[in-house]
Scaffold this motif. Structure first.
Motif, PDB file in Angstrom:
ATOM      1  N   ALA B 118       0.837  -1.205   0.000  1.00  0.00           N
ATOM      2  CA  ALA B 118       0.000   0.000   0.000  1.00  0.00           C
ATOM      3  C   ALA B 118       0.869   1.251   0.000  1.00  0.00           C
ATOM      4  N   ALA B 119       1.919   1.242   0.817  1.00  0.00           N
ATOM      5  CA  ALA B 119       2.803   2.402   0.870  1.00  0.00           C
ATOM      6  C   ALA B 119       3.529   2.586  -0.458  1.00  0.00           C
ATOM      7  N   LEU B 120       4.003   1.498  -1.045  1.00  0.00           N
ATOM      8  CA  LEU B 120       4.768   1.607  -2.291  1.00  0.00           C
ATOM      9  C   LEU B 120       3.915   2.183  -3.417  1.00  0.00           C
ATOM     10  N   TYR B 121       2.660   1.743  -3.496  1.00  0.00           N
ATOM     11  CA  TYR B 121       1.825   2.172  -4.617  1.00  0.00           C
ATOM     12  C   TYR B 121       0.900   3.330  -4.250  1.00  0.00           C
ATOM     13  N   GLY B 122       1.084   3.884  -3.053  1.00  0.00           N
ATOM     14  CA  GLY B 122       0.294   5.046  -2.670  1.00  0.00           C
ATOM     15  C   GLY B 122      -1.177   4.737  -2.509  1.00  0.00           C
ATOM     16  N   VAL B 123      -1.474   3.561  -1.977  1.00  0.00           N
ATOM     17  CA  VAL B 123      -2.857   3.132  -1.793  1.00  0.00           C
ATOM     18  C   VAL B 123      -3.270   3.381  -0.333  1.00  0.00           C
ATOM     19  N   ASP B 124      -4.396   4.084  -0.145  1.00  0.00           N
ATOM     20  CA  ASP B 124      -4.936   4.235   1.210  1.00  0.00           C
ATOM     21  C   ASP B 124      -5.457   2.899   1.707  1.00  0.00           C
ATOM     22  N   TYR B 125      -5.264   2.657   2.998  1.00  0.00           N
ATOM     23  CA  TYR B 125      -5.845   1.426   3.532  1.00  0.00           C
ATOM     24  C   TYR B 125      -6.382   1.667   4.933  1.00  0.00           C
ATOM     25  N   ARG B 126      -7.252   0.776   5.355  1.00  0.00           N
ATOM     26  CA  ARG B 126      -7.843   0.842   6.685  1.00  0.00           C
ATOM     27  C   ARG B 126      -7.702  -0.539   7.303  1.00  0.00           C
ATOM     28  N   LEU B 127      -7.145  -0.584   8.518  1.00  0.00           N
ATOM     29  CA  LEU B 127      -6.968  -1.860   9.215  1.00  0.00           C
ATOM     30  C   LEU B 127      -8.226  -2.183  10.006  1.00  0.00           C
ATOM     31  N   ILE B 128      -8.683  -3.394   9.902  1.00  0.00           N
ATOM     32  CA  ILE B 128      -9.850  -3.822  10.668  1.00  0.00           C
ATOM     33  C   ILE B 128      -9.384  -4.804  11.736  1.00  0.00           C
ATOM     34  N   PRO B 129      -9.598  -4.448  13.010  1.00  0.00           N
ATOM     35  CA  PRO B 129      -9.101  -5.324  14.083  1.00  0.00           C
ATOM     36  C   PRO B 129      -9.781  -6.694  14.064  1.00  0.00           C
ATOM     37  N   LEU B 130      -8.985  -7.719  14.163  1.00  0.00           N
ATOM     38  CA  LEU B 130      -9.547  -9.059  14.363  1.00  0.00           C
ATOM     39  C   LEU B 130     -10.209  -9.114  15.735  1.00  0.00           C
ATOM     40  N   ASN B 131     -11.112 -10.072  15.895  1.00  0.00           N
ATOM     41  CA  ASN B 131     -11.691 -10.310  17.216  1.00  0.00           C
ATOM     42  C   ASN B 131     -10.602 -10.785  18.180  1.00  0.00           C
ATOM     43  N   GLU B 132     -10.945 -10.825  19.470  1.00  0.00           N
ATOM     44  CA  GLU B 132      -9.967 -11.239  20.485  1.00  0.00           C
ATOM     45  C   GLU B 132      -9.350 -12.600  20.200  1.00  0.00           C
ATOM     46  N   ASP B 133     -10.170 -13.509  19.668  1.00  0.00           N
ATOM     47  CA  ASP B 133      -9.679 -14.873  19.387  1.00  0.00           C
ATOM     48  C   ASP B 133      -9.073 -14.989  17.988  1.00  0.00           C
ATOM     49  N   PHE B 134      -8.822 -13.840  17.363  1.00  0.00           N
ATOM     50  CA  PHE B 134      -8.227 -13.786  16.023  1.00  0.00           C
ATOM     51  C   PHE B 134      -9.165 -14.259  14.910  1.00  0.00           C
ATOM     52  N   THR B 135     -10.435 -14.429  15.204  1.00  0.00           N
ATOM     53  CA  THR B 135     -11.381 -14.657  14.108  1.00  0.00           C
ATOM     54  C   THR B 135     -11.629 -13.327  13.400  1.00  0.00           C
TER      55      THR B 135
END
Lengths: 351, 351
Positions: B118-135
């Motif tokens: 994303a940084a290399l190609y100048g793409v905006d991104y949004r991180l979505i937190p996994l649940n506590e159990d990583f699902t």
């Protein structure tokens, strides 16, 4: 039908490589491949590397191959970058060095991949017209450029700049990266490697596809200051950690280790080039002075497309571009003597 | 020291792949390589392709390999794209599909190459937190996204989504490309290939590095609608015409042709995974349910870095990230039974 595509690529016109024919057998003089096989040690090295080790990732830094190339060219390993063909190395150069505010410059007649890279990475560029005889107007390349990109010898003309001219390019663009694409340099031009000590902005790009007869293996490399090489590594490691597979690393290393074969191979190609250039001129062609493994030639009485199609019908593939200034020209790769005799016979019938 | 570098890359932090040790011999459980060799036919196919033909460029369209993959997966060749490892395929996806105005979404804990692309190609991104159990909280991935990128099973957790969840992702992002990175799918997860008929926005990315034991060969591929595949080809052909060399095409084809070996290989890895997960739990580890060829495990009494260093001192390499939420975890590739016994012995000594 371009739903989901990023806006920038919807209008992209990708590069079109020379035809790779399937089925019918042609005399293939259209993609500047070497007519002779790679060094004998290449096959053995690849066969030895083709076992269980393939389950493991390759060395992402190509350490052994870079060390061999550094020793061969008299530089340090930190001055060498290896990629998946020189096309990949050039693409990384656009991202590493040319994404500034100012346009990068290259000739109007040159490797037609350059403007495609520029479009893909959103790099502004300015085309500088070659002189009438296809020589490079060096003064026009000096100044406030965002980068300079030039093949030496140039493609598809085959004309080479001398070392003094390359030095003026490097000295006259002190704040920009000056990338010399030496894909064809082994066939007779002077390499800019001799200037690297004095110009930290100078990068030399090479390929193993032509003079080392390894087009099928995909190995290219760049040599320059450690700073420029670090820039290429930064982009590469942000794109694909392992670009050069185990077999390509092994095969390329074996090629570098056989200097005698390499010298004999390029000597044969240059010898055939000289003979065929003279024979083409005897047929009435105008032939650019070539320091590459191809000839760029036009005929006063026959158009480029006409000759392209005529040769194809006789089983000979060459390259032609539907492009201003060069549409009367053919680019003819130097094949074996037998292949070139077939070309000359076919041309005699067509003229 | 970054003179001549493009502005964007001056602040880049490239991806760091797992260590490829030189010199000392380690038990290498750090890069999810397959512990067993590739199919026997692979070596023979490469050796046969390693001769004079290397002087010629490879088929830029990987026609034979694409036909074989299409037949194997029950799609048409126009639905298959082949690249120089799945990392390259993913990089092309960012350029082909994610360079729009809206951010692309992926989990906060996932393959750490994604934010680098994303940084290399100048793409905006949004991180979505996994649940506590990583699902994966599927609902959070639906909506006005510029693209969705998700490994299934996820890395480094090993947890898989079921097909219904993948379908909700594809259906809930009808205007964006939804890319499912199935690098590890052959070790037990459900493939999204079954959904392709209904979702023209769905792309499945695969690698031959893991389940086919060909990390050293660099072959990845994507399967999706002909429209998405054309987008990947547009970017590829604007960057590097010949990304997959002759030997990689030949070796990959031979791998696809040996189904029995492939099934036996993945069965062995899954069997060892089940056994080792139970033994780790018996040692007090919390182990994520894994559908991949690795285990993601933490110990209540010992930090991740402490165990990483301890194992290294005993000759065992695993992977650890200095990253919020997972810094107590190790990612342990599934090796041979002998290698895993050595790992378990080393852990018993350390605990």
């Amino acid at each position: 039908m371009k739903e989901f595509w990023s806006q920038r690529i919807r209008d992209m016109v990708p590069y079109t490589p020379g035809e790779q024919p399937k089925g019918r057998t042609f005399i293939k003089l259209n993609t500047n491949e070497n007519p002779y096989p790679p060094a004998p040690g290449v096959t053995a090295a690849i066969q030895a590397a083709a076992g269980e080790g393939l389950r493991l990732y390759p060395d992402p830094e190509c350490t052994q191959l870079r060390a061999a190339l550094a020793a061969y060219h008299g530089v340090t390993p930190e001055q060498v970058f290896v990629g998946n063909g020189s096309d990949e190395v050039l693409a990384l150069c656009f991202q590493a060095f040319f994404c500034g505010g100012k346009p990068v410059v290259f000739p109007d007649i040159t490797y037609s991949f350059y403007p495609v890279y520029a479009a893909l990475y959103g790099v502004d560029y300015r085309l500088i017209p070659l002189n009438e005889d296809f020589t490079v107007p060096v003064e026009a390349f000096l100044g406030e450029n965002g980068g300079v990109l030039l093949p030496n010898p140039n493609a598809p003309t085959g004309r080479a700049l001398c070392l003094d001219q390359i030095e003026r390019l490097a000295a006259g663009n002190p704040e920009a990266a000056v990338v010399i694409d030496e894909a064809y340099v082994d066939f007779g031009a002077e390499s800019a490697l001799a200037l690297l000590d004095r110009y930290p902005n100078l990068l030399v790009v090479r390929t193993m596809s032509k003079s080392r007869a390894l087009a099928g293996l995909r190995v290219g490399y760049a040599i320059g200051s450690a700073n420029l090489i670090a820039g290429l590594n930064c982009v590469k490691n942000s794109f694909n950690s392992y670009t050069v597979d185990r077999l390509a690393q092994a095969g390329a290393l074996a090629s570098v280790e056989d200097e005698a074969y390499f010298q004999e191979n390029r000597r044969k190609v240059m010898h055939t080039r000289t003979r065929v250039a003279a024979e083409l001129e005897a047929l009435g062609f105008t032939v650019c002075p070539s320091q590459a493994n191809f000839l760029f030639a036009s005929h006063p009485a026959h158009g480029g497309k006409e000759l392209l199609d005529g040769l194809r019908s006789k089983g000979v593939l060459v390259r032609w571009w539907d492009q201003p200034r060069i549409s009367r020209y053919l680019r003819i790769s130097v094949g074996t003597d037998g292949e070139m005799d077939a070309l000359l016979s076919a041309l005699k019938e067509l003229l």
